[in-house]
Design an enzyme around this catalytic site. Structure first.
Site, PDB file in Angstrom:
ATOM      1  N   LYS A 226      54.255 -20.717  10.662  1.00 29.81           N
ATOM      2  CA  LYS A 226      54.240 -19.283  10.360  1.00 29.81           C
ATOM      3  C   LYS A 226      54.177 -18.431  11.624  1.00 29.81           C
ATOM      4  O   LYS A 226      54.755 -17.354  11.660  1.00 29.81           O
ATOM      5  CB  LYS A 226      53.128 -18.921   9.384  1.00 29.81           C
TER       6      LYS A 226
ATOM      7  N   ARG B 284      43.484 -13.330   4.671  1.00 34.30           N
ATOM      8  CA  ARG B 284      43.336 -14.764   4.510  1.00 34.30           C
ATOM      9  C   ARG B 284      42.472 -15.103   3.313  1.00 34.30           C
ATOM     10  O   ARG B 284      42.254 -16.259   3.007  1.00 34.30           O
ATOM     11  CB  ARG B 284      42.666 -15.305   5.752  1.00 34.30           C
TER      12      ARG B 284
ATOM     13  N   ARG C 281      51.140 -30.292  17.977  1.00 32.13           N
ATOM     14  CA  ARG C 281      50.711 -29.116  18.733  1.00 32.13           C
ATOM     15  C   ARG C 281      49.437 -29.423  19.522  1.00 32.13           C
ATOM     16  O   ARG C 281      49.278 -28.977  20.654  1.00 32.13           O
ATOM     17  CB  ARG C 281      50.456 -27.949  17.766  1.00 32.13           C
TER      18      ARG C 281
ATOM     19  N   ARG D 114      44.988 -26.855  21.678  1.00 31.96           N
ATOM     20  CA  ARG D 114      44.196 -25.761  21.101  1.00 31.96           C
ATOM     21  C   ARG D 114      42.814 -26.286  20.751  1.00 31.96           C
ATOM     22  O   ARG D 114      42.676 -27.353  20.173  1.00 31.96           O
ATOM     23  CB  ARG D 114      44.885 -25.242  19.834  1.00 31.96           C
TER      24      ARG D 114
ATOM     25  N   ARG E  94      40.288 -26.319   8.244  1.00 34.63           N
ATOM     26  CA  ARG E  94      41.209 -25.192   8.058  1.00 34.63           C
ATOM     27  C   ARG E  94      42.138 -25.409   6.868  1.00 34.63           C
ATOM     28  O   ARG E  94      42.438 -24.477   6.136  1.00 34.63           O
ATOM     29  CB  ARG E  94      42.008 -24.938   9.351  1.00 34.63           C
TER      30      ARG E  94
HETATM   31  P1  AMP Z   1      45.369 -18.980  13.086  1.00 38.97           P
HETATM   32  O1  AMP Z   1      46.011 -18.929  14.433  1.00 38.97           O
HETATM   33  O2  AMP Z   1      45.954 -17.986  12.131  1.00 38.97           O
HETATM   34  O3  AMP Z   1      45.336 -20.373  12.538  1.00 38.97           O
HETATM   35  O4  AMP Z   1      43.838 -18.533  13.290  1.00 38.97           O
HETATM   36  C1  AMP Z   1      42.967 -19.275  14.122  1.00 38.97           C
HETATM   37  C2  AMP Z   1      41.516 -19.002  13.750  1.00 38.97           C
HETATM   38  O5  AMP Z   1      41.213 -17.608  13.905  1.00 38.97           O
HETATM   39  C3  AMP Z   1      41.154 -19.319  12.294  1.00 38.97           C
HETATM   40  O6  AMP Z   1      40.864 -20.703  12.082  1.00 38.97           O
HETATM   41  C4  AMP Z   1      39.925 -18.437  12.106  1.00 38.97           C
HETATM   42  O7  AMP Z   1      38.795 -18.982  12.757  1.00 38.97           O
HETATM   43  C5  AMP Z   1      40.319 -17.181  12.872  1.00 38.97           C
HETATM   44  N1  AMP Z   1      41.045 -16.222  11.997  1.00 38.97           N
HETATM   45  C6  AMP Z   1      42.356 -15.865  12.092  1.00 38.97           C
HETATM   46  N2  AMP Z   1      42.687 -14.980  11.138  1.00 38.97           N
HETATM   47  C7  AMP Z   1      41.567 -14.778  10.397  1.00 38.97           C
HETATM   48  C8  AMP Z   1      41.269 -13.990   9.264  1.00 38.97           C
HETATM   49  N3  AMP Z   1      42.199 -13.218   8.663  1.00 38.97           N
HETATM   50  N4  AMP Z   1      39.998 -14.035   8.776  1.00 38.97           N
HETATM   51  C9  AMP Z   1      39.057 -14.785   9.355  1.00 38.97           C
HETATM   52  N5  AMP Z   1      39.266 -15.570  10.427  1.00 38.97           N
HETATM   53  C10 AMP Z   1      40.508 -15.574  10.961  1.00 38.97           C
END
Ligand code: AMP
Length: 197
Positions: free
Chosen positions: A14, A89, A128, A134, A145
């Site tokens: 995404k 989310r 990744r 990461r 996650r």
């Molecule tokens: P992502 O890159 O979208 O996978 O986000 C990485 C991490 O950032 C997630 O595992 C959460 O810890 C935090 N995060 C990102 N977006 C949100 C959100 N909308 N609400 C809460 N935590 C978020």
């Protein structure tokens, strides 16, 4: 003016597709994950607040995340539309976003749901992890996650489906094929690309 959201499990691509689609539609891609990772890298106050949460693969609080998004969408470049990646989310965040957009007399035009089988997304995250290292791409972080996605994020699609704005896109294939599928679905809704794209 195009207001988009892209949703998919970790490893669905995404982030990559979000950037491509945002470019095609001439709007900024707003990724909360990128904002948080940037803040952690800078060691800012926000970064210090969220570092441990992100590393565990847990969700940052709805209040803090929604405040970050409101700030970002209030910047000038988002006045003509945006593509959100990673926010909302959960259903509480959907309500925060609704309230914010209603205040501006706006609404989401389309929600792109990237569909990728679980085995495939786990394989992509493992790749990744090897390439980018990461800090949340540990075995526990990934499992956590994915579980949160199923439990908290998948239900937001049901909310948006009742509004008839969800396009389900097969997320398996080459990057270009997937981008083309998304653009075709958005164009079928009458959403147009910018001339610059
Ligand atoms: P992502 O890159 O979208 O996978 O986000 C990485 C991490 O950032 C997630 O595992 C959460 O810890 C935090 N995060 C990102 N977006 C949100 C959100 N909308 N609400 C809460 N935590 C978020």
């Amino acid at each position: 003016m195009t207001r988009l959201l892209i949703v998919g499990p970790q490893g669905s691509g995404k982030g990559t597709q979000g950037i491509r689609i945002a470019q095609a539609f001439g709007v900024p891609a707003v990724s909360t994950g990128d904002v948080f990772r940037g803040a952690v890298a800078d060691g800012s106050e926000l970064g210090q607040q969220v570092k441990a949460i992100i590393e565990a693969g847990d969700l940052v609080s709805d209040e803090l995340t929604s405040a970050v998004v409101r700030d970002r969408l209030s910047q000038q470049d988002a006045a003509g539309g945006f593509l959100l990646d990673g926010y909302p989310r959960n259903v509480a965040q959907v309500m925060h976003l609704d309230e914010f957009l209603e205040g501006r007399d706006e609404e989401l035009d389309a929600v792109i749901e990237l569909v990728v089988p679980r085995d495939e997304s786990i394989a992509r995250i493992a790749r990744r992890a090897a390439e980018q290292g990461r800090s949340d791409d540990t075995e526990e972080g990934i499992a956590n996650r994915l579980a949160i996605y199923e439990r908290e994020t998948a239900p937001i699609l049901e909310v948006y489906r009742t509004r008839d704005i969800v396009d389900r896109i097969d997320g398996v294939g080459s990057l270009d094929e997937i981008t083309d599928r998304i653009i075709a679905a958005l164009e079928a809704r009458g959403l147009g690309r910018t001339a610059a794209a």
